[in-house]
Enzyme design. Structure first.
Site, PDB file in Angstrom:
ATOM      1  N   SER A 134       0.855  -1.190   0.000  1.00 42.96           N
ATOM      2  CA  SER A 134       0.000   0.000   0.000  1.00 42.96           C
ATOM      3  C   SER A 134       0.888   1.236   0.000  1.00 42.96           C
ATOM      4  O   SER A 134       2.010   1.200   0.513  1.00 42.96           O
ATOM      5  CB  SER A 134      -0.888   0.015   1.249  1.00 42.96           C
ATOM      6  OG  SER A 134      -1.517   1.276   1.419  1.00 42.96           O
ATOM      7  N   TYR A 147      -1.525  -0.528  10.579  1.00 38.50           N
ATOM      8  CA  TYR A 147      -1.666  -1.020   9.201  1.00 38.50           C
ATOM      9  C   TYR A 147      -0.474  -0.597   8.352  1.00 38.50           C
ATOM     10  O   TYR A 147       0.122  -1.416   7.637  1.00 38.50           O
ATOM     11  CB  TYR A 147      -2.959  -0.486   8.592  1.00 38.50           C
ATOM     12  CG  TYR A 147      -3.081  -0.726   7.099  1.00 38.50           C
ATOM     13  CD1 TYR A 147      -3.385  -1.991   6.605  1.00 38.50           C
ATOM     14  CD2 TYR A 147      -2.892   0.321   6.189  1.00 38.50           C
ATOM     15  CE1 TYR A 147      -3.502  -2.217   5.243  1.00 38.50           C
ATOM     16  CE2 TYR A 147      -3.005   0.105   4.828  1.00 38.50           C
ATOM     17  CZ  TYR A 147      -3.306  -1.167   4.356  1.00 38.50           C
ATOM     18  OH  TYR A 147      -3.407  -1.381   3.006  1.00 38.50           O
TER      19      TYR A 147
END
Length: 292
Positions: A134, A147
């Site tokens: 990501s 995350y």
């Protein structure tokens, strides 16, 4: 290349589902996996082989799974580590159990599953590890620190795998997507830290903004998935260590890297000047030697 086999994790929805469809559309064979195999019925109808898989299972279970999956076609050419979820909240708002769960899925799941397949790829001297990371792994977003840290770990693993596996003709790439219109925040793929602390205004604002943007993201997951399949199968020569996917990711990551260089230069005088006075660099050391 039409006979190449993709094994993709997390295919029940989102990027995993779209990548499976894209690979099938391009004529590749696909082994689609998810924790709940019933969610894979639409992909089975398109020609995929469906197998149940929880990437957070014990390593021994993943070793058995890798053997089973490899025997389906006698090869896996592209292992796509896509399964994962978003743990939101300020870092302090996440319990140790929630943090461990995030890393068990997003990090150790990738590590253990990849290690389960590597003996086959090394022996065959062929294969590509495709890790779906990501842009958050480099942006380190407020309200998504756990995350983002998990994705930063994937970026780091991927960089090293790329170098370690080169002698076996096995490639590895970390893909850093931007915001794509997938059902993340309105599903079990988004979880809020349970130890909510009201004074973390910035983290809360980040989560509210993330949730309010659901369904309005600029990225089309079908286009992004097809781009991934085409890029990893058509790129000539070596793959980049990390690849930004999406206009927002490209712009955001470029800004991050440029700003870090500016910051390094700003504090250069504090960084240098720590060598022994009689130190002489050893220029005869091979490129594989550690420099730490």
């Amino acid at each position: 290349m039409a006979s190449a086999v993709f094994l993709i994790t997390g295919c029940s929805s989102g990027f995993g589902y779209e990548m499976a469809k894209a690979a099938l559309r391009r004529g590749f064979k696909v082994i689609a996996t998810a924790r709940r195999i019933e969610t894979l019925k639409p992909l089975e109808e398109l020609g995929a082989i469906a197998l149940p898989l929880d990437v957070a299972a014990p390593p021994a279970t993943l070793v058995s799974f890798a053997k089973q999956a490899w025997e389906v076609y006698g090869q896996v050419d592209y292992l796509v580590n896509n399964a994962g979820y978003v743990q939101g909240g300020a870092i302090e708002e996440n319990t140790p159990e929630e943090t461990l769960s995030q890393f068990n899925t997003n990090v150790f799941g990738v590590l253990n599953l990849t290690n389960a397949f590597l003996p086959y790829m090394r022996e065959r001297r062929s294969g590509t590890i495709v890790n779906i990371s990501s842009q958050g792994g480099s942006l380190n977003l407020v309200g998504a620190g756990i995350y983002c840290a998990s994705k930063a770990a994937i970026d780091s693993f991927s960089d090293t795998w790329s170098r370690e596996l080169a002698e076996f003709n096995v490639k590895c790439i970390s893909i850093q997507p931007g915001a794509f219109r997938t059902p993340v925040s309105n599903s079990s793929n988004f979880r809020r830290g349970s130890n909510v602390i009201a004074t973390y205004a910035a983290a809360t604002e980040g989560i509210v903004g993330f949730n309010s943007g659901t369904g309005k993201e600029r990225g089309d997951p079908a286009k992004g998935a097809l781009r991934i399949v085409d890029f990893v199968t058509q790129a000539k020569g070596k793959l980049p260590l990390r690849w930004a996917l999406g206009e927002d990711s490209f712009v955001n990551l470029r800004k991050v890297h440029e700003s870090r260089i500016v910051e390094m230069d700003e504090f250069k005088e504090w960084s240098v000047g720590t060598d022994y006075d009689d130190y002489v660099p050893n220029t005869s050391v091979g490129t594989g030697a550690w420099s730490i």
